[in-house]
Design a protein around this motif. Structure first.
Motif, short mmCIF file in Angstrom:
data_model
loop_
_atom_site.label_atom_id
_atom_site.label_comp_id
_atom_site.label_asym_id
_atom_site.label_seq_id
_atom_site.Cartn_x
_atom_site.Cartn_y
_atom_site.Cartn_z
N VAL A 102 0.83 -1.20 0.00
CA VAL A 102 0.00 0.00 0.00
C VAL A 102 0.86 1.26 0.00
O VAL A 102 0.51 2.28 -0.62
N LEU A 103 2.03 1.20 0.63
CA LEU A 103 2.93 2.36 0.61
C LEU A 103 3.49 2.61 -0.78
O LEU A 103 3.61 3.77 -1.22
N PHE B 12 -2.65 3.39 -9.10
CA PHE B 12 -1.48 2.54 -9.35
C PHE B 12 -1.92 1.09 -9.53
O PHE B 12 -1.49 0.41 -10.47
N PHE B 13 -2.77 0.62 -8.67
CA PHE B 13 -3.19 -0.78 -8.72
C PHE B 13 -4.22 -1.03 -9.82
O PHE B 13 -4.23 -2.10 -10.43
N VAL B 14 -5.05 -0.04 -10.07
CA VAL B 14 -6.02 -0.18 -11.17
C VAL B 14 -5.29 -0.35 -12.50
O VAL B 14 -5.60 -1.25 -13.29
N LYS C 123 -11.44 1.80 -2.68
CA LYS C 123 -10.76 3.08 -2.89
C LYS C 123 -10.47 3.79 -1.57
O LYS C 123 -9.36 4.26 -1.33
N VAL C 124 -11.48 3.85 -0.73
CA VAL C 124 -11.29 4.49 0.57
C VAL C 124 -10.45 3.60 1.48
O VAL C 124 -9.61 4.10 2.23
N TYR D 27 -6.51 -3.98 -3.68
CA TYR D 27 -6.59 -2.52 -3.62
C TYR D 27 -7.10 -1.90 -4.92
O TYR D 27 -7.49 -0.73 -4.94
N ALA D 28 -7.11 -2.66 -6.01
CA ALA D 28 -7.64 -2.16 -7.28
C ALA D 28 -9.16 -2.25 -7.35
O ALA D 28 -9.77 -1.63 -8.23
#
Length: 722
Positions: free
Chosen positions: A609-610, A640-642, A699-700, A693-694
Motif C-alpha cells: 500500500v505504501l 497505481f493498482f487499477v 478506494k477508501v 486494492y484495485a
C-alpha cells in the motif's frame, strides 16, 4: 508404520520435513517474501505481552545473586572449569552479542536468537547449549519478567563480577523471539567454515553486511587466517571484523584481552568424534549437541574450539596477567591434543602457569590464539597493549566500556533501557536525543499544518522530506528514524538519496516557520508534521473524513550528539518507495525493497500500500514518472493498482530496470515502470494485494491503509508511544 514404504504412511509423509521441496526450491528465482513474515504473532505464545512492564517488577538484585551463586555451583553433568562457570557464561554472552554487524544492524543478543538455528548449531557456538541449559533453573524461576536475551547478557556480567571485575552497567529490554531468524543473511556458503569470503587482501572485499570471516564463526579463526597461523594477517581480519561491529582498535584490543583474561579454550580430544550439533542431534539428546564419547564427555575431555588451555595464570579471577604473559614471554607454535594450531610459551616458569582446570595437582602451559598474538605483533595493537599493560586502571575502564557497548549496541537508544543498573552517562554510540519539554494541542497542530501547507513548499517536497527523515529507521538495532532530526547534519544532509538541494530548501523554510512560532517546536516534529499534512490533504481528496494522526515529542539532536562516522551505515543505497537506486547491484531492486521494508517493520500488505500511495503522490526521486500510473498526481487514489492490473496493457522491457506499459490496441506507451513497480503485478502474492486494492469498493480502504502505514513509519522510532 511401514517406514520402508512411505506410500503406506497414514499421513502426508515429508510435508513437515526437508524431504519435500518447498515453493522456493521449485522456483528459486521467485521473490521470497518470508522475511516480512518472520516472527508472526502465531509463533508467540504470549502475544500482546508487555515485557517492559513485567521487567519493572523483577527483583534484579535477587537475579544477580542467583547468577553469582550459579557460577560456583558445579554440576556433574557439565562440571565447571576450576569450579567456576564464569568463562563459559562470558563466552555465551559474548557470542550472543558478537553476531551484531553495523551494516544492517542485524544479529546481536537483542532477541535471544542464540537459542535457535542456525546460531545454536554454529561451530563457533559449540557447547554453549550447555551454558543455556545451566541457566534454565533461573529462567524458570523468574519466568516472564526476564527474557532469555536479558538473562544471557546479565549472566556474562555477573560472571565477570563474581571473578572480581566491576562492569560498567546493565540494561534490560531485550524481547525474545520464538522462531529462528532464518531470513538473516549469514553468507551463501554451503559448508561450515568455508574459505572464500575474502576475494583479495582488501578488507572491503568481505561482502557486506557480513562481519565474521567464515561461515559459522563469530569473529575470526583462532588458528589463523584459513587455519594457517600468521598474526599479522589475522590482525587484518580482526580489524575488519571488529570494525564492522563498530569497534575501534583500542576497543578491539581491550575486548580481546578482557575476554581472554578468564576462562580457557577446550581441545583435549578428537573433534571428528563429536556427535552432531543441536539441530542435527538425535531426539534423545533433548536439544543438546556435540556429544563427546571420550571419557565422561566433559570436564578434562571437553572439545570445543580445538585449542586447549587457559590464557592466564589465574583464569578463574580477574587480574592483569594477560598482558604480562603476552608481552614478557616468547611464544612458539604447537598443536593441541585436538590437532589445532595454538601458541605456547617457551621456557615458562611454573609460577606463571595455570593449574589444570580439573586436576589441581597438575600445571599446564598457558596458550594464545593467533588473534592474541596479533595484539603483540601488529604495530598498532602492540602500542595499545603496552599502554594497557602499563596502566591497568585505564585498561579496566576501556574494557568495561567496550564490554558494555558490545553487549548493548543492538538494544537501541537509551530510552529503551530498563532497570536500576542503567549507567547515567550518555554515550555517543547510543545516538542520544534530548527530551522535549512541550506538547501540542489539536488546535496548535491544525494551525501548524495550515502554516506549513501555505509556506510555498510543495506537497511533494513535504512528503519526500518526512519520508527521507524516517526511512533510516532499522528495527534490527533501533537506530535511525525521524526522531532527533539528524537529517539536518552531516553525513545525512549530503546523501545522494536525500536530494540535498531539495532537502536544504525544505529545512530552511521549516526553520523560518520554527523561528516565527510562539513556542518551541522541534524541526524533527515539523518535518514529520509537514509530510503528514500533505498526506492528509491527498487522502481527503478521496474521502474528506480521513484524518492522519500526529504525535509531537521528537527532539532535535545537536551535531555534538551525533557520531558522524557511525551514521554512514544508515545511508540508503536504494529506496523502492521513492523508486531510486544509487547504482546497480548484484541483487535485484525488489530484493532491496524487501530488505528495507523488513527493517522498517512493515508487513507485505503495508509495503504494497505504501508503494501504491507513494507513486500516485508523485514522490519519486528526482521527479521521475516511472510507476506513476495516474493522471491525478497528488491525490491518494488507488490508480497505481487499477492500471497495474488492467489487461488492456502489455508490458515490454525497455532497458536496464525499465519497462514500457503499452496499450494493446494502439501500441502506444502509456506508462513506464521499474522492476519494483511491476513486481506487484508479477509475484502471485503481491498481485493478490494489488488486485485487492484495485477493487472499486476499496478506494477508501486503500487511502486509509496508506495513512495507517505512513503513520507507522513516521512513529517507528517513537519508543515512548509504544
Amino acid at each position: 508404520m511401514d517406514k520402508s514404504n512411505p506410500s503406506k504412511c497414514p499421513f502426508n509423509h515429508g510435508a513437515n520435513t526437508e524431504q519435500q521441496k518447498n515453493v522456493m526450491e521449485w522456483w528459486p528465482k521467485s521473490l521470497n517474501l518470508d522475511i516480512l513474515h518472520q516472527h508472526d504473532t502465531k509463533t508467540n505464545p504470549f502475544h500482546g505481552f508487555n515485557y517492559a512492564e513485567a521487567f519493572s517488577k523483577l527483583d534484579l538484585e535477587a537475579v544477580k545473586n542467583d547468577l553469582k551463586n550459579l557460577m560456583t555451583d558445579s554440576q556433574d553433568w557439565w562440571p565447571a572449569d576450576w569450579g567456576h562457570y564464569g568463562g563459559l557464561m562470558i563466552r555465551m554472552a559474548w557470542h550472543a552479542a558478537g553476531t551484531y554487524r553495523t551494516a544492517d544492524g542485524r544479529g546481536g543478543s537483542n532477541t535471544g536468537n542464540q537459542r535457535f538455528a542456525p546460531l545454536n548449531s554454529w561451530p563457533d557456538n559449540a557447547n554453549l547449549d550447555k551454558a543455556r541449559r545451566l541457566l534454565w533453573p533461573i529462567k524458570k524461576k523468574y519466568g516472564n519478567q526476564l527474557s532469555w536475551g536479558d538473562l544471557i547478557i546479565l549472566a556474562g556480567n555477573m560472571a565477570y563480577e563474581s571473578m572480581g571485575f566491576k562492569t560498567f552497567g546493565f540494561a534490560g529490554g531485550r524481547e525474545d523471539i520464538w522462531h529462528p531468524e532464518k531470513d538473516i543473511y549469514w553468507g551463501d556458503e554451503q559448508e561450515w567454515l568455508g574459505k572464500d569470503r575474502y576475494k583479495n587482501s582488501d578488507s572491503e572485499s568481505l561482502e557486506n553486511p557480513l562481519a565474521a570471516v567464515q561461515m559459522g564463526l563469530i569473529y575470526v579463526n583462532p588458528e589463523g587466517v584459513d587455519g594457517k597461523p600468521d598474526p599479522l594477517k589475522t590482525a587484518h581480519d580482526v580489524r575488519t571484523t571488529f570494525g564492522r561491529m563498530a569497534m575501534n582498535d583500542e576497543e578491539t584490543c581491550a575486548l580481546t584481552a578482557g575476554g581472554h583474561t578468564v576462562g580457557k579454550a577446550h581441545g583435549n580430544g578428537d573433534a571428528s568424534k563429536l556427535g552432531a550439533e543441536p539441530e542435527g542431534a538425535d531426539i534423545q539428546e533433548q536439544g543438546l549437541g556435540w556429544i563427546n564419547p571420550k571419557g565422561n564427555g566433559n570436564a578434562g575431555d571437553t572439545v570445543t574450539s580445538g585449542l586447549e588451555g587457559a590464557w592466564t595464570t589465574t583464569p578463574d579471577r580477574w587480574n592483569h596477567t594477560y598482558f604480562h604473559l603476552l608481552l614478557n614471554h616468547e611464544w612458539e607454535l604447537k598443536k593441541s591434543p585436538a590437532g589445532a594450531w595454538q601458541w605456547e610459551p617457551i621456557d615458562m616458569k611454573d609460577e606463571d602457569k595455570p593449574v589444570d582446570a580439573h586436576d589441581p595437582t597438575v600445571k599446564r602451559n598457558p596458550i594464545m590464539t593467533d588473534a592474541d598474538m596479533a595484539m603483540k605483533m601488529d604495530p598498532a595493537y602492540r602500542k595499545i597493549s603496552e599502554k594497557f599493560y602499563n596502566d591497568p586502571e585505564y585498561f579496566k575502564d576501556v574494557f568495561a566500556r567496550a564490554w558494555f557497548k558490545l553487549t548493548h549496541r543492538d538494544l537501541g537508544p537509551k530510552s529503551r533501557y530498563l532497570g536500576a543498573d542503567v549507567p547515567q552517562e550518555d554515550l555517543i554510540w547510543q545516538d542520544p536525543i534530548p527530551k522535549v519539554d512541550y506538547s501540542l494541542t489539536d488546535d496548535e497542530i491544525n494551525q501548524l499544518k495550515k502554516t506549513i501547507l501555505e509556506s510555498g513548499l510543495s506537497d511533494n517536497d513535504l512528503i519526500s522530506t518526512a519520508w527521507d527523515s524516517a526511512r533510516t529507521y532499522r528495527g534490527s538495532d533501533y537506530r535511525g528514524g525521524a526522531n532527533g532530526g539528524r537529517i539536518r547534519f552531516s553525513p545525512q544532509k549530503d546523501w545522494e538519496g536525500n536530494e540535498p538541494e531539495r532537502l536544504q530548501k525544505v529545512i530552511s523554510k521549516l526553520t523560518e516557520i520554527q523561528d516565527s512560532l510562539g513556542k518551541k517546536v522541534s524541526l524533527a516534529d515539523l518535518m514529520v508534521l509537514g509530510g503528514t499534512a500533505a498526506v492528509e490533504k491527498a487522502a481527503q481528496a478521496i474521502d474528506p473524513s480521513i484524518q492522519v494522526s500526529f504525535s509531537s515529542g521528537r527532539g532535535d539532536a545537536s551535531e555534538e550528539m551525533t557520531d558522524i562516522d557511525s551514521f554512514d551505515v544508515l545511508e540508503p543505497v536504494s529506496d523502492g518507495f521513492r523508486n531510486w537506486m544509487k547504482k546497480e547491484y548484484a541483487v535485484n531492486p525488489e530484493e532491496l525493497l524487501l530488505d528495507r521494508s523488513q527493517l522498517l517493520g512493515l508487513t507485505a500488505p503495508e509495503m504494497t500500500v505504501l508503494i501504491g500511495g507513494m507513486r500516485v503522490l508523485g514522490t519519486n526521486y528526482g521527479g521521475t514518472k516511472h510507476g506513476v500510473f495516474t493522471d491525478n498526481v497528488g491525490q491518494l487514489s488507488n490508480d497505481f493498482f487499477v492500471e497495474l492490473t488492467d489487461m488492456s496493457y502489455s508490458w515490454k522491457p525497455a532497458g536496464a530496470n525499465l519497462y514500457n506499459i503499452v496499450e494493446r490496441k494502439t501500441g502506444e506507451t502509456k506508462w513506464t515502470a521499474t522492476r519494483v513497480d511491476i513486481i506487484f503485478g508479477s509475484n502471485s502474492i503481491l498481485r493478490s494485494y494489488s488486485e485487492f486494492y484495485a477493487q472499486d469498493d476499496n478506494k477508501v480502504k486503500f487511502a486509509q491503509d496508506f495513512v495507517n502505514a505512513w503513520t507507522k513509519v513516521m512513529n517507528a522510532d517513537r519508543f515512548d508511544l509504544k
